[in-house]
Design a protein around this motif. Sequence first.
Motif, PDB file in Angstrom:
ATOM      1  N   PHE A 155       0.836  -1.207   0.000  1.00 30.01           N
ATOM      2  CA  PHE A 155       0.000   0.000   0.000  1.00 30.01           C
ATOM      3  C   PHE A 155       0.872   1.259   0.000  1.00 30.01           C
ATOM      4  N   GLU A 156       1.959   1.209   0.822  1.00 31.40           N
ATOM      5  CA  GLU A 156       2.890   2.353   0.881  1.00 31.40           C
ATOM      6  C   GLU A 156       3.447   2.666  -0.496  1.00 31.40           C
ATOM      7  N   ARG A 157       3.801   1.623  -1.240  1.00 30.62           N
ATOM      8  CA  ARG A 157       4.351   1.849  -2.579  1.00 30.62           C
ATOM      9  C   ARG A 157       3.281   2.398  -3.512  1.00 30.62           C
ATOM     10  N   LEU A 158       2.038   1.909  -3.327  1.00 32.55           N
ATOM     11  CA  LEU A 158       0.961   2.363  -4.218  1.00 32.55           C
ATOM     12  C   LEU A 158       0.649   3.846  -4.037  1.00 32.55           C
ATOM     13  N   VAL A 159       0.735   4.339  -2.785  1.00 32.66           N
ATOM     14  CA  VAL A 159       0.377   5.753  -2.567  1.00 32.66           C
ATOM     15  C   VAL A 159       1.603   6.669  -2.596  1.00 32.66           C
ATOM     16  N   ASN A 160       2.779   6.071  -2.882  1.00 26.27           N
ATOM     17  CA  ASN A 160       3.992   6.884  -2.925  1.00 26.27           C
ATOM     18  C   ASN A 160       4.158   7.521  -4.299  1.00 26.27           C
ATOM     19  N   ALA A 161       4.474   8.819  -4.293  1.00 27.42           N
ATOM     20  CA  ALA A 161       4.608   9.533  -5.573  1.00 27.42           C
ATOM     21  C   ALA A 161       5.702   8.906  -6.448  1.00 27.42           C
ATOM     22  N   GLY A 162       6.676   8.269  -5.840  1.00 29.20           N
ATOM     23  CA  GLY A 162       7.743   7.619  -6.616  1.00 29.20           C
ATOM     24  C   GLY A 162       7.444   6.147  -6.870  1.00 29.20           C
ATOM     25  N   GLY A 163       6.240   5.717  -6.522  1.00 25.11           N
ATOM     26  CA  GLY A 163       5.893   4.293  -6.653  1.00 25.11           C
ATOM     27  C   GLY A 163       5.453   3.924  -8.058  1.00 25.11           C
ATOM     28  N   PRO A 164       5.024   2.683  -8.249  1.00 23.85           N
ATOM     29  CA  PRO A 164       4.719   2.199  -9.594  1.00 23.85           C
ATOM     30  C   PRO A 164       3.512   2.888 -10.242  1.00 23.85           C
ATOM     31  N   THR A 165       2.606   3.476  -9.400  1.00 18.72           N
ATOM     32  CA  THR A 165       1.429   4.148  -9.985  1.00 18.72           C
ATOM     33  C   THR A 165       1.540   5.667  -9.831  1.00 18.72           C
ATOM     34  N   ARG A 166       2.733   6.128  -9.488  1.00 17.94           N
ATOM     35  CA  ARG A 166       3.000   7.571  -9.274  1.00 17.94           C
ATOM     36  C   ARG A 166       2.070   8.159  -8.206  1.00 17.94           C
ATOM     37  N   GLY A 167       1.736   7.342  -7.231  1.00 18.81           N
ATOM     38  CA  GLY A 167       0.937   7.821  -6.103  1.00 18.81           C
ATOM     39  C   GLY A 167      -0.566   7.679  -6.294  1.00 18.81           C
ATOM     40  N   GLU A 168      -1.000   7.165  -7.448  1.00 21.20           N
ATOM     41  CA  GLU A 168      -2.436   6.966  -7.672  1.00 21.20           C
ATOM     42  C   GLU A 168      -2.840   5.654  -7.020  1.00 21.20           C
ATOM     43  N   LEU A 169      -3.835   5.694  -6.140  1.00 26.87           N
ATOM     44  CA  LEU A 169      -4.269   4.452  -5.504  1.00 26.87           C
ATOM     45  C   LEU A 169      -5.179   3.682  -6.469  1.00 26.87           C
ATOM     46  N   VAL A 170      -4.752   2.497  -6.865  1.00 23.82           N
ATOM     47  CA  VAL A 170      -5.588   1.670  -7.749  1.00 23.82           C
ATOM     48  C   VAL A 170      -5.648   0.251  -7.193  1.00 23.82           C
ATOM     49  N   ARG A 171      -6.743  -0.442  -7.511  1.00 30.78           N
ATOM     50  CA  ARG A 171      -6.851  -1.842  -7.082  1.00 30.78           C
ATOM     51  C   ARG A 171      -5.986  -2.677  -8.019  1.00 30.78           C
ATOM     52  N   PRO A 172      -5.180  -3.590  -7.493  1.00 29.57           N
ATOM     53  CA  PRO A 172      -4.312  -4.375  -8.374  1.00 29.57           C
ATOM     54  C   PRO A 172      -5.099  -5.154  -9.424  1.00 29.57           C
ATOM     55  N   LYS A 173      -6.336  -5.567  -9.099  1.00 27.84           N
ATOM     56  CA  LYS A 173      -7.065  -6.450 -10.014  1.00 27.84           C
ATOM     57  C   LYS A 173      -7.560  -5.721 -11.265  1.00 27.84           C
ATOM     58  N   ASP A 174      -8.169  -4.520 -11.098  1.00 27.18           N
ATOM     59  CA  ASP A 174      -8.756  -3.860 -12.272  1.00 27.18           C
ATOM     60  C   ASP A 174      -8.276  -2.431 -12.457  1.00 27.18           C
ATOM     61  N   ARG A 175      -7.285  -2.023 -11.662  1.00 21.07           N
ATOM     62  CA  ARG A 175      -6.718  -0.674 -11.781  1.00 21.07           C
ATOM     63  C   ARG A 175      -7.760   0.425 -11.510  1.00 21.07           C
ATOM     64  N   ALA A 176      -8.841   0.077 -10.817  1.00 19.61           N
ATOM     65  CA  ALA A 176      -9.866   1.084 -10.499  1.00 19.61           C
ATOM     66  C   ALA A 176      -9.598   1.645  -9.112  1.00 19.61           C
ATOM     67  N   LEU A 177     -10.104   2.876  -8.890  1.00 18.35           N
ATOM     68  CA  LEU A 177      -9.953   3.479  -7.565  1.00 18.35           C
ATOM     69  C   LEU A 177     -10.954   2.808  -6.617  1.00 18.35           C
ATOM     70  N   PRO A 178     -10.522   2.248  -5.499  1.00 22.93           N
ATOM     71  CA  PRO A 178     -11.489   1.624  -4.589  1.00 22.93           C
ATOM     72  C   PRO A 178     -12.331   2.701  -3.893  1.00 22.93           C
ATOM     73  N   LYS A 179     -13.625   2.409  -3.748  1.00 21.85           N
ATOM     74  CA  LYS A 179     -14.491   3.398  -3.074  1.00 21.85           C
ATOM     75  C   LYS A 179     -14.497   3.168  -1.568  1.00 21.85           C
ATOM     76  N   GLU A 180     -14.291   1.898  -1.202  1.00 22.45           N
ATOM     77  CA  GLU A 180     -14.233   1.566   0.227  1.00 22.45           C
ATOM     78  C   GLU A 180     -12.926   0.819   0.442  1.00 22.45           C
ATOM     79  N   ILE A 181     -12.311   1.098   1.544  1.00 18.46           N
ATOM     80  CA  ILE A 181     -11.037   0.415   1.830  1.00 18.46           C
ATOM     81  C   ILE A 181     -11.012   0.020   3.306  1.00 18.46           C
TER      82      ILE A 181
END
Length: 586
Positions: A155-181
């Motif tokens: 999760f830290e890597r997902l929300v990190n600006a230097g991470g693989p999604t440039r800080g965009e939180l996406v679900r690994p399965k469909d790359r969609a933004l989760p509405k509930e976490i």
Amino acid sequence: MTDAGRHPNITLHTLAEVSEVGGYVGNFDVEIVKRAKYVDEIACTSCGDCAVACPVVFPDEFNEGLGSRKAIHIPFPQAVPSSYLVNMDECMGRGCSKCMDACDKNCIDFNMSDDVIREKAGTIVVATGLEPYDPRAMDEYGYTRFENVVTSVEFERLVNAGGPTRGELVRPKDRALPKEIGFVQCVGSRSRRRGGEHCSNICCMNTIKSTLILKEHYPDMDIKVFYMDIRAFGKGFEDLYNRSRKLGVKYLRGLPGSVEELPDGSLRVAVENMATARVEFHDLGMLVLALGLNPAQGTQQLQEKLGLQLTPDGFYLEAHPKLLPVDAATRGVFYAGCAEGPKDIKESVTQGTAAASRAVRLMHKGEISSEPITAMVVPDLCNACGLCAKVCPYNAITVDVKKKTPAIVNTAACAGCGTCGAECRADAIVLNHFTDDQINTQTDAMLETRPDEKIVVFACNWCSYAGADFAGVSRLQYPPNVRLIRTMCSGRVDEKFIWRAFENGAPVVLVSGCHIGDCHYIDANKWTVKRVERIHKKMAKKGIRPERLQLSWISAAEGVRFAKVMEEMETLRRTVTSEEIQQTMV
Ligand code: FES
């Protein structure tokens, strides 16, 4: 890290492993195996042309496998030195050589090999870090089955600006933004069955921080935290917790029992809400497992090389929790950061600074003053059997068994436990201030009159003796006929001391020390156990009731236990007949 890399007095050995450590404080000899990088780290300018040319793609460990990297890569963006390295297990080698062709500076050399480096060191700071718990062992949370279940590190890597999604939180399965976490706390911590029993110290605050980041970026996101307790104990931490709740994050007391995947990739979590005593089902777009923290890989190997102690959960044990919190039992070795236990950044910085200060203080002096309680060899009596060197927890004794030259004690390394003196069959080792004569004289004096009424207790200075003290200041009652003889460690209690007490008419003898794992001289009390077992066998052979010699571990905080053990000793003493006492008297 960059400052350390640039400092003229600091040499960084990266991609390196300590293979051997010898010597003692002020004179450590360290052997280091430096792995080949196959890239000249001085000439490399990190232009990245080699990585662009490299055709081999692998999951990026730094991004927890959520991104990719090439076989030639920089391990992480802030790496010092900032130079590329080749993973030879992945590289296609000379058959490909595309990276070599792309590199203008000719930095890549497939003929490089591992280097063995030897360094002299006055002090050593152990900063081995930690390892997150592997959640695959707790499959009720579905980490191995559902892509949208991620760890707190991922999760830290997902929300990190230097991470693989440039800080965009996406679900690994469909790359969609989760509405509930949802966040699940204590995964692999505070559990006797899985992970460790210890609290991971940082997970509550890490989750709270994550919820605040999420609320800042996605104010409408529905966030739930499933927890046992929230431990917001640091300065300002409670405020952060309250802020998170005010922003609408829901904290539910209870850990999920099961997780199921729904057709759209969402997750249905079943949890018993302890506040309502009801089983509830929560549908979540994504679930984050707040991982427990364990000692780093290789902790045990380094512990053996440096003669250190470990706590039951596998972290390094400090010499004293209050007075020497960054010192190891081995003189000249200090701990920094999570090597000694899970810590947040502030605590790690504090401990690192303290460890550096302790090391500098020692080195600045240029000489060390040692405690007067050290072992000393009487060369004329020593038959060079080597037993003392074998039992010394600090490797402070050298003996050339082949040449039969007398043992030599390095007083800088000797901590004065006295185990060598207790094991020496030739009485060739004297422990200054706790000599055989001094201890025997105490035994003789306390058993001079009415010995049959006395309980002789050999108590180690750090735990049992302090436990007796604690019982005293707590005004606890224990039999007045207890007679204490203080030794620095229970390892000092020589077999002869015990026989001397019995020969003087003692009905019962107790040897007492720190609990196993808590001995202040690494593990010297393991020799106490072996010695007492040996004496028990001898007693049984001679027809003496072995129970007359007891071994008991009492810590400094166990005043109540001390009083209880003394009561038990008194009960035992009353069962010893005068014939039995006569049997062991000379
Ligand atoms: Fe207490 Fe070793 S110091 S048993």
